[in-house]
Design a protein around this motif. Structure first.
Motif, PDB file in Angstrom:
ATOM      1  N   ASP A 287      47.189 -16.972  84.560  1.00  0.00           N
ATOM      2  CA  ASP A 287      46.984 -15.427  85.209  1.00  0.00           C
ATOM      3  C   ASP A 287      48.269 -15.209  85.915  1.00  0.00           C
ATOM      4  O   ASP A 287      48.311 -14.160  86.483  1.00  0.00           O
ATOM      5  CB  ASP A 287      45.973 -15.517  86.334  1.00  0.00           C
ATOM      6  CG  ASP A 287      46.241 -16.702  87.261  1.00  0.00           C
ATOM      7  OD1 ASP A 287      47.181 -17.114  87.352  1.00  0.00           O
ATOM      8  OD2 ASP A 287      45.295 -16.691  88.146  1.00  0.00           O
ATOM      9  N   GLY A 288      49.342 -15.914  85.594  1.00  0.00           N
ATOM     10  CA  GLY A 288      50.846 -15.543  86.211  1.00  0.00           C
ATOM     11  C   GLY A 288      51.079 -15.986  87.593  1.00  0.00           C
ATOM     12  O   GLY A 288      52.287 -15.665  88.083  1.00  0.00           O
ATOM     13  N   THR A 289      49.885 -16.793  88.199  1.00  0.00           N
ATOM     14  CA  THR A 289      50.460 -17.328  89.431  1.00  0.00           C
ATOM     15  C   THR A 289      51.461 -18.426  89.349  1.00  0.00           C
ATOM     16  O   THR A 289      51.507 -19.359  88.414  1.00  0.00           O
ATOM     17  CB  THR A 289      49.100 -17.929  89.882  1.00  0.00           C
ATOM     18  OG1 THR A 289      48.084 -17.166  90.067  1.00  0.00           O
ATOM     19  CG2 THR A 289      49.331 -18.619  91.488  1.00  0.00           C
ATOM     20  N   MET A 290      52.530 -18.346  90.349  1.00  0.00           N
ATOM     21  CA  MET A 290      53.649 -19.222  90.241  1.00  0.00           C
ATOM     22  C   MET A 290      53.231 -20.503  91.096  1.00  0.00           C
ATOM     23  O   MET A 290      52.648 -20.578  91.982  1.00  0.00           O
ATOM     24  CB  MET A 290      54.763 -18.563  91.104  1.00  0.00           C
ATOM     25  CG  MET A 290      56.139 -19.330  91.284  1.00  0.00           C
ATOM     26  SD  MET A 290      57.448 -18.847  92.200  1.00  0.00           S
ATOM     27  CE  MET A 290      58.008 -17.420  91.234  1.00  0.00           C
ATOM     28  N   VAL A 291      53.699 -21.826  90.380  1.00  0.00           N
ATOM     29  CA  VAL A 291      53.448 -22.923  91.006  1.00  0.00           C
ATOM     30  C   VAL A 291      54.670 -23.773  91.219  1.00  0.00           C
ATOM     31  O   VAL A 291      55.585 -23.469  89.978  1.00  0.00           O
ATOM     32  CB  VAL A 291      52.405 -23.709  89.752  1.00  0.00           C
ATOM     33  CG1 VAL A 291      52.276 -25.354  90.413  1.00  0.00           C
ATOM     34  CG2 VAL A 291      51.159 -23.175  89.611  1.00  0.00           C
ATOM     35  N   VAL A 292      55.009 -23.926  92.439  1.00  0.00           N
ATOM     36  CA  VAL A 292      56.163 -24.905  92.655  1.00  0.00           C
ATOM     37  C   VAL A 292      55.802 -26.117  92.886  1.00  0.00           C
ATOM     38  O   VAL A 292      54.842 -26.611  93.685  1.00  0.00           O
ATOM     39  CB  VAL A 292      56.765 -24.177  94.120  1.00  0.00           C
ATOM     40  CG1 VAL A 292      58.048 -24.882  94.358  1.00  0.00           C
ATOM     41  CG2 VAL A 292      56.878 -22.500  93.994  1.00  0.00           C
ATOM     42  N   VAL A 293      56.635 -27.058  92.053  1.00  0.00           N
ATOM     43  CA  VAL A 293      56.372 -28.309  92.070  1.00  0.00           C
ATOM     44  C   VAL A 293      57.567 -29.439  92.723  1.00  0.00           C
ATOM     45  O   VAL A 293      58.737 -28.845  92.258  1.00  0.00           O
ATOM     46  CB  VAL A 293      56.260 -29.018  90.602  1.00  0.00           C
ATOM     47  CG1 VAL A 293      55.862 -30.515  90.925  1.00  0.00           C
ATOM     48  CG2 VAL A 293      55.066 -28.307  89.894  1.00  0.00           C
ATOM     49  N   VAL A 306      49.551 -32.043  88.362  1.00  0.00           N
ATOM     50  CA  VAL A 306      50.115 -31.794  89.876  1.00  0.00           C
ATOM     51  C   VAL A 306      48.938 -31.731  90.873  1.00  0.00           C
ATOM     52  O   VAL A 306      47.568 -31.603  90.269  1.00  0.00           O
ATOM     53  CB  VAL A 306      51.037 -30.767  89.908  1.00  0.00           C
ATOM     54  CG1 VAL A 306      52.415 -30.869  89.210  1.00  0.00           C
ATOM     55  CG2 VAL A 306      50.369 -29.384  89.832  1.00  0.00           C
ATOM     56  N   ALA A 307      49.107 -32.183  92.117  1.00  0.00           N
ATOM     57  CA  ALA A 307      48.160 -31.869  93.050  1.00  0.00           C
ATOM     58  C   ALA A 307      48.766 -30.919  94.028  1.00  0.00           C
ATOM     59  O   ALA A 307      49.775 -30.937  94.651  1.00  0.00           O
ATOM     60  CB  ALA A 307      47.843 -33.306  93.622  1.00  0.00           C
ATOM     61  N   VAL A 308      47.658 -29.942  94.493  1.00  0.00           N
ATOM     62  CA  VAL A 308      47.869 -28.799  95.519  1.00  0.00           C
ATOM     63  C   VAL A 308      48.107 -29.372  96.712  1.00  0.00           C
ATOM     64  O   VAL A 308      47.347 -30.127  97.348  1.00  0.00           O
ATOM     65  CB  VAL A 308      46.743 -27.649  95.510  1.00  0.00           C
ATOM     66  CG1 VAL A 308      47.083 -26.608  96.313  1.00  0.00           C
ATOM     67  CG2 VAL A 308      46.736 -27.205  93.786  1.00  0.00           C
ATOM     68  N   ARG A 318      50.456 -14.630  94.715  1.00  0.00           N
ATOM     69  CA  ARG A 318      50.058 -16.011  95.202  1.00  0.00           C
ATOM     70  C   ARG A 318      51.083 -17.033  95.078  1.00  0.00           C
ATOM     71  O   ARG A 318      51.288 -17.102  93.676  1.00  0.00           O
ATOM     72  CB  ARG A 318      48.643 -16.377  94.789  1.00  0.00           C
ATOM     73  CG  ARG A 318      48.123 -17.651  95.649  1.00  0.00           C
ATOM     74  CD  ARG A 318      46.545 -18.056  94.996  1.00  0.00           C
ATOM     75  NE  ARG A 318      45.953 -16.968  95.418  1.00  0.00           N
ATOM     76  CZ  ARG A 318      44.459 -16.765  94.988  1.00  0.00           C
ATOM     77  NH1 ARG A 318      43.925 -17.589  94.373  1.00  0.00           N
ATOM     78  NH2 ARG A 318      43.951 -15.737  95.529  1.00  0.00           N
ATOM     79  N   MET A 319      51.410 -17.814  95.641  1.00  0.00           N
ATOM     80  CA  MET A 319      52.403 -18.948  95.246  1.00  0.00           C
ATOM     81  C   MET A 319      51.616 -20.375  95.772  1.00  0.00           C
ATOM     82  O   MET A 319      50.958 -20.556  96.837  1.00  0.00           O
ATOM     83  CB  MET A 319      53.646 -19.015  96.034  1.00  0.00           C
ATOM     84  CG  MET A 319      54.519 -17.790  95.652  1.00  0.00           C
ATOM     85  SD  MET A 319      55.859 -17.876  96.774  1.00  0.00           S
ATOM     86  CE  MET A 319      56.723 -19.434  96.092  1.00  0.00           C
ATOM     87  N   ILE A 320      51.513 -21.093  94.886  1.00  0.00           N
ATOM     88  CA  ILE A 320      51.078 -22.532  94.939  1.00  0.00           C
ATOM     89  C   ILE A 320      52.099 -23.608  95.083  1.00  0.00           C
ATOM     90  O   ILE A 320      52.612 -23.862  93.917  1.00  0.00           O
ATOM     91  CB  ILE A 320      49.751 -23.049  93.766  1.00  0.00           C
ATOM     92  CG1 ILE A 320      48.811 -21.542  93.668  1.00  0.00           C
ATOM     93  CG2 ILE A 320      49.294 -24.201  93.919  1.00  0.00           C
ATOM     94  CD1 ILE A 320      47.985 -21.943  92.594  1.00  0.00           C
ATOM     95  N   PHE A 321      52.106 -24.393  96.137  1.00  0.00           N
ATOM     96  CA  PHE A 321      52.872 -25.705  96.262  1.00  0.00           C
ATOM     97  C   PHE A 321      52.076 -26.794  96.047  1.00  0.00           C
ATOM     98  O   PHE A 321      51.143 -27.269  96.470  1.00  0.00           O
ATOM     99  CB  PHE A 321      53.333 -25.582  97.722  1.00  0.00           C
ATOM    100  CG  PHE A 321      54.200 -24.257  98.026  1.00  0.00           C
ATOM    101  CD1 PHE A 321      55.667 -24.476  97.868  1.00  0.00           C
ATOM    102  CD2 PHE A 321      53.713 -23.201  98.528  1.00  0.00           C
ATOM    103  CE1 PHE A 321      56.591 -23.444  97.928  1.00  0.00           C
ATOM    104  CE2 PHE A 321      54.545 -22.157  98.793  1.00  0.00           C
ATOM    105  CZ  PHE A 321      56.100 -22.070  98.380  1.00  0.00           C
ATOM    106  N   THR A 322      52.886 -27.727  95.029  1.00  0.00           N
ATOM    107  CA  THR A 322      52.088 -28.831  94.520  1.00  0.00           C
ATOM    108  C   THR A 322      53.190 -29.926  94.509  1.00  0.00           C
ATOM    109  O   THR A 322      54.235 -29.737  94.978  1.00  0.00           O
ATOM    110  CB  THR A 322      51.698 -28.822  93.074  1.00  0.00           C
ATOM    111  OG1 THR A 322      52.821 -28.276  92.047  1.00  0.00           O
ATOM    112  CG2 THR A 322      50.865 -27.454  92.916  1.00  0.00           C
ATOM    113  N   LYS A 323      52.633 -31.221  94.192  1.00  0.00           N
ATOM    114  CA  LYS A 323      53.688 -32.396  94.084  1.00  0.00           C
ATOM    115  C   LYS A 323      52.882 -33.237  92.626  1.00  0.00           C
ATOM    116  O   LYS A 323      51.790 -33.093  92.236  1.00  0.00           O
ATOM    117  CB  LYS A 323      53.363 -33.184  95.174  1.00  0.00           C
ATOM    118  CG  LYS A 323      52.140 -33.847  95.627  1.00  0.00           C
ATOM    119  CD  LYS A 323      52.065 -34.728  96.933  1.00  0.00           C
ATOM    120  CE  LYS A 323      50.820 -35.398  97.037  1.00  0.00           C
ATOM    121  NZ  LYS A 323      50.797 -36.158  98.132  1.00  0.00           N
TER     122      LYS A 323
END
Length: 326
Positions: A287-293, A306-308, A318-323
């Motif tokens: 859906d275009g949501t940015m995911v920062v890993v 990845v895990a949120v 919305r920006m989702i930060f993950t590892k």
């Protein structure tokens, strides 16, 4: 009957009237020419008044009537003084001229606030209010309005201002290939919306020539019609909201419909590019949501699990930060 046919019939009637007036003096052909000339002068005057809106004309008439009333009241008060009749007649004429001019000027200057002018008094039941939605240029070019309208979530009559259509045509005629492509896409989207909406779409002719900016014109028209504005323009959204106008922002709707994620939730994402911070990588959901890993720059080009860790909501989305999930 179209406008051209009406003009032709008016010219013929003018020639007949001119012939009837001059025929008793044996000057029938001259009367025909005079009648045709008078009809053409009126037609040219009507063409020159094309930019004069009904609202502006109504405001001027209202101001003229107000000026006549004020002139009558003032001259009646002046007539109580022992003034000779000749001077009083001159004063009456001067005051009438002054107040009529001031009334028309005030009426035209404040036409946006004249809600009591007859053509703009809306007689309707309070439980049957017709909703109107104004489209701006950005939302037409965006294109998602077609799918939204098909889902029946968008209610009311769609109004496309003339100045928005003019701006869209200017973009479509631009020398910049990218702008030209966006403008032509907007015109195509507009054609699809018109085909889908049918009678529920209308073109509004109000131009607001004294206001150069399209966004300012859109806000003025929304106030006049008590309509909502449908847009994807963040700045227009803020300006209209500050002035008490209801705004429907497609980007806000899209953000609200995105799936909710919580810290600890796992997902798979393909890493596309580097992030701003050290050793970050960026990916995107469908859906275009940015995911920062974090700590994943070495894995760019791969799909990873990845895990949120946290979620940040910004005006842009919305920006989702993950590892990396080990």
């Amino acid at each position: 009957m179209n406008l051209l046919l009406a003009r032709i019939l008016f010219s013929i009637v003018g020639m007949v009237i001119g012939y009837g007036i001059m025929d008793p003096y044996n000057k029938g052909p001259l009367g025909i020419l005079l009648g045709l000339g008078a009809a053409l002068i009126l037609i040219l005057t009507e063409i020159g008044m094309r930019k004069v809106s009904v609202r502006g004309l109504s405001s001027a008439v209202f101001g003229l009537i107000l000026g006549l009333i004020m002139a009558k009241l003032v001259t009646d008060a002046v007539s109580l003084a022992p003034i000779p009749q000749e001077i009083l007649s001159s004063i009456r004429g001067i005051l009438t001229f002054i107040f009529c001019y001031l009334g028309m000027a005030i009426g035209l200057r404040g036409k946006d606030e004249f809600n009591i002018i007859i053509p703009y008094v809306r007689l309707r039941r309070q439980d049957q209010i017709e909703e109107m939605v104004l489209l701006d240029t950005s939302v037409i070019i965006d294109g998602r309005i077609v799918d939204i309208y098909k889902t029946k979530f968008l209610e009311g009559k769609i109004v496309i201002p003339r100045f928005v259509l003019k701006e869209l045509q200017q973009i479509a005629d631009s020398t910049d290939p990218l702008k030209r492509q966006r403008g032509r896409r907007g015109l195509e989207i507009l054609h699809i919306v018109q085909k889908e909406a049918g009678q529920d779409i209308t073109l509004h002719e109000e131009e607001f020539p004294e206001t150069p900016e399209v966004d300012a014109k859109l806000v003025k028209l929304a106030k006049l019609l008590e309509a909502k504005i449908l847009t994807v323009d963040f700045n227009l959204n803020r300006i209209a909201s500050l002035q008490g106008i209801k705004v429907l922002n497609i980007n806000e709707l899209a953000n609200a419909l995105k799936p909710v994620v919580i810290p600890g939730e796992e997902m798979r994402v393909k890493l596309i590019r580097e992030g701003k911070e050290h050793n970050q990588a960026i990916g995107y959901l469908d859906d275009g949501t940015m995911v920062v890993v974090e700590d994943a720059r070495r894995l760019i080009g791969q799909e990873v699990r990845v895990a949120v860790t946290s979620v940040l909501q910004t005006p842009a989305g919305r920006m989702i930060f993950t590892k990396i999930e080990k």
